[in-house]
Design an enzyme around this catalytic site. Sequence first.
Site, short mmCIF file in Angstrom:
data_model
loop_
_atom_site.label_atom_id
_atom_site.label_comp_id
_atom_site.label_asym_id
_atom_site.label_seq_id
_atom_site.Cartn_x
_atom_site.Cartn_y
_atom_site.Cartn_z
N HIS A 61 41.80 43.56 46.22
CA HIS A 61 43.06 43.08 45.67
C HIS A 61 43.88 42.46 46.80
O HIS A 61 43.65 42.74 47.98
CB HIS A 61 43.84 44.21 45.03
CG HIS A 61 43.17 44.76 43.81
ND1 HIS A 61 43.79 45.66 42.97
CD2 HIS A 61 41.93 44.55 43.27
CE1 HIS A 61 42.98 45.97 41.98
NE2 HIS A 61 41.85 45.32 42.14
N GLU A 63 46.84 43.00 47.95
CA GLU A 63 47.50 43.96 48.84
C GLU A 63 46.51 44.57 49.83
O GLU A 63 46.83 44.75 51.01
CB GLU A 63 48.16 45.08 48.03
CG GLU A 63 49.18 44.61 47.03
CD GLU A 63 48.62 44.39 45.62
OE1 GLU A 63 49.37 44.61 44.67
OE2 GLU A 63 47.45 43.99 45.49
N CYS A 95 48.66 47.72 41.40
CA CYS A 95 47.94 48.66 40.56
C CYS A 95 48.04 50.06 41.18
O CYS A 95 48.58 50.23 42.28
CB CYS A 95 46.47 48.24 40.42
SG CYS A 95 45.50 48.45 41.93
N CYS A 98 46.41 50.22 44.68
CA CYS A 98 47.17 49.54 45.72
C CYS A 98 48.48 50.28 46.02
O CYS A 98 48.88 50.39 47.19
CB CYS A 98 47.44 48.10 45.33
SG CYS A 98 45.94 47.08 45.34
#
Length: 183
Positions: A61, A63, A95, A98
């Site tokens: 992701h 991040e 999410c 993260c």
Amino acid sequence: MTTADAQVHPGHRWMLEALKHARSALDKQEVPIGCVIVHNDSKIIAFGQNEPVRLQNATRHAEMCALDSLFAEYDLTTTRQLLSESVLYVTCEPCMMCAGALRLSGMTQVVYGCSNDRFGGCGSVLNIAEDVMPGLLPLQCTSGVEGEEAMRLLKTFYMNTNTNAPQPKDKSKKKKNAVVTSD
């Protein structure tokens, strides 16, 4: 936060930078999420965009990619110090994974565009950002900065055919085989 409010948010210019990374992800047929980590409201020290398709790794992701770049450049103590003095600007609510990683890394502030109603870790689904975790500071989250544009990018991605998405499995045969008759 309304669009008018988002335009006066002090981090508006940084969210525009995060949106550039989201557009880059969209161009590569990735879910269009981008982020920047800004130190002392003066300098981008890391950035990321979603890359799970390209890297064939569901944890890549935006991040996580940004955090990895910092940890690759600095030692643990320096990275944690930088993160404690920085703000993460991300186009979509982090999410659960993260949000947890951001807290564990020492990040304390997140500004995001749109909510993540399926996997949000900052209150939309779970509140990993503020859950009591001994020894960890909560994430202070601000939502809605450029949220309409972030959502527009996501809708564009999902409305178009995602050529990288796995083909749906035909479960009709499985159901037929699962039917049990009793005599």
